[in-house]
Every structure is written in C-alpha cells, then in structure tokens.
Write a protein that holds these residues in place. Structure first.
Motif, PDB file in Angstrom:
ATOM      1  N   LEU A  27      -8.479  -2.089  -2.631  1.00 16.79           N
ATOM      2  CA  LEU A  27      -7.929  -0.806  -3.069  1.00 16.79           C
ATOM      3  C   LEU A  27      -8.675  -0.298  -4.297  1.00 16.79           C
ATOM      4  CD1 LEU A  27      -4.118  -1.419  -2.525  1.00 16.79           C
ATOM      5  CD2 LEU A  27      -5.443   0.460  -1.535  1.00 16.79           C
TER       6      LEU A  27
ATOM      7  N   ALA B 122      -6.156  -7.528  -1.030  1.00 21.72           N
ATOM      8  CA  ALA B 122      -5.808  -6.131  -0.766  1.00 21.72           C
ATOM      9  C   ALA B 122      -6.012  -5.276  -2.007  1.00 21.72           C
ATOM     10  CB  ALA B 122      -4.362  -6.035  -0.290  1.00 21.72           C
TER      11      ALA B 122
ATOM     12  N   ILE C  76      -7.334  -3.982   3.917  1.00 18.22           N
ATOM     13  CA  ILE C  76      -6.176  -3.638   3.092  1.00 18.22           C
ATOM     14  C   ILE C  76      -4.860  -3.846   3.835  1.00 18.22           C
ATOM     15  CG2 ILE C  76      -5.035  -1.831   1.759  1.00 18.22           C
ATOM     16  CD1 ILE C  76      -7.778  -0.557   1.276  1.00 18.22           C
TER      17      ILE C  76
END
Length: 216
Positions: free
Chosen positions: A142, A138, A103
């Motif tokens: 998430l 990313a 991330i």
C-alpha cells in the motif's frame, strides 16, 4: 439471472459495481456468518463455497467476484468499468492483478487468520502465525501504491474502474477489523475519500453493517 448475495466485502464489490452501472438484478441472501455457503445446497452450485454467486438463466453459476463483474460488463458495457477498448481493459486488469496478489489477498487472509479466526477456523485452513507478516506485506505494498498513484484520481488513471471498487471494499472492511488505513499514505487517503463519497459506496453496504460493526 439471480445474484446469490450475502454480507461481506466481496458481495459488496458486485453490489457497488452494479450500482455504478445502474443495474438491478433479483437476489437472494445466504447467511455467510452461519456458514450456509460452506455446505449443500449452496456448494452444489458453487463448490468453492464463497460468496457471491451469479446464477444465470440456464442454471449455470458463476462463483468468482471479478468474473461476475466482467460478465456483467460484457452484457452491459456502458459505462465501462473495466475499459472501453483492448488497451484500457489490459491496463485495468494489470492493476487488478497487482492489487489482488499484493494487497487484498494478504489483507483477507490476515483477517481470517487473526481477528476472524473464530469464524473461519473450522471452514478453511488457517495459519495464525502468518497473519502478522501478511499485514506487514499488505501495508508495504500500500505504501508503494501510494507513490504509484500520485497525480491520479483513480488507480488505473482518470476513470473509475473495477480495481478501484475491489480495493476500496477491501480497505473499508479491513480498517474496522485490525488493519486500519495508514494516514501517512496521503494519496491513498485522498483516493479512498474520493471513492467513499460516491453514492454507490453507501448504496452497496449490507443493511445490518452498523450492527455488525463491519462494513461489508
């Protein structure tokens, strides 16, 4: 011991970590936006050129954000922000590794290669074509993390850990520079609000963050 400080999400991590521990360390500021961290005399101390750094009493310098926090944890173990025993520390570091590899590194590089390109193009090797895919990567992780933290107050369980500070400072910075929070990630949204309400979140902001329109 002296903290070499600047604007940015990584220096903020250390400041927030210190605030949670109730630590006060003398500091000096370096102008990261003008590139002072990418040339001598700063690079004589920290050849990586990143901020922050922690200069120890013997003159040696620690130049990695998480390493600085782990050093401070060893010197000041209470309250434990990495863990109070081997298993807690291992679990926290496991999550730390996952968050950084999947991330935060994608988010930061996507910023450097796109919205922050004007600032970074002459400082580090930038790959603008990679930025969109990095943002997608990313956000994908998430979304995965949103499911993994269901029922938890914090990423690694029931207590605030360094990994929470690392991800919070990254997301709080990124949301204003082209990588907003996805409201469909309800668990992350609740977690973010929980961390954002802590006094350390406000105390760790640079004094000029509002003028810069970036939370670092």
């Amino acid at each position: 011991m002296k903290l070499i400080n600047s604007f940015g999400p990584n220096p903020r991590i250390v400041r927030m970590f210190m605030a949670e521990k109730g630590l006060s360390i003398p500091s000096t500021d370096i102008d990261m936006l003008r590139g002072e961290n990418r040339k001598p005399p700063y690079t004589d101390k920290n050849p990586g050129g990143q901020t922050p750094s922690l200069e120890l009493d013997d003159g040696s310098v620690l130049g990695e954000t998480v390493v600085i926090c782990e050093y401070l944890e060893e010197k000041h173990p209470t309250p434990a922000l990495i863990g109070s025993n081997a298993q807690e520390r291992a679990e926290a570091r496991q999550w730390q590794r996952r968050i950084e590899l999947n991330i935060t590194e994608y988010i930061y590089n996507a910023f450097r290669y796109s919205e922050g390109l004007g600032l970074f193009k002459d400082r580090v090797h930038c790959i603008p074509a990679a930025a969109p895919d990095m943002k997608v990567s990313a956000q994908s992780w998430l979304k995965k993390l949103d499911g993994l933290i269901a029922g938890r107050d914090f990423i690694a369980g029931k207590q605030l850990r360094l990994v929470d500070i690392v991800l919070y400072c990254c997301l709080d910075f990124a949301k204003d520079v082209g990588q907003p929070l996805d409201p469909s990630n309800a668990n992350i949204a609740a977690w973010f609000k929980r961390i954002d309400s802590r006094p350390s979140a406000t105390a760790s902001l640079s004094p000029n963050w509002a003028d810069m329109k970036m939370r670092g």
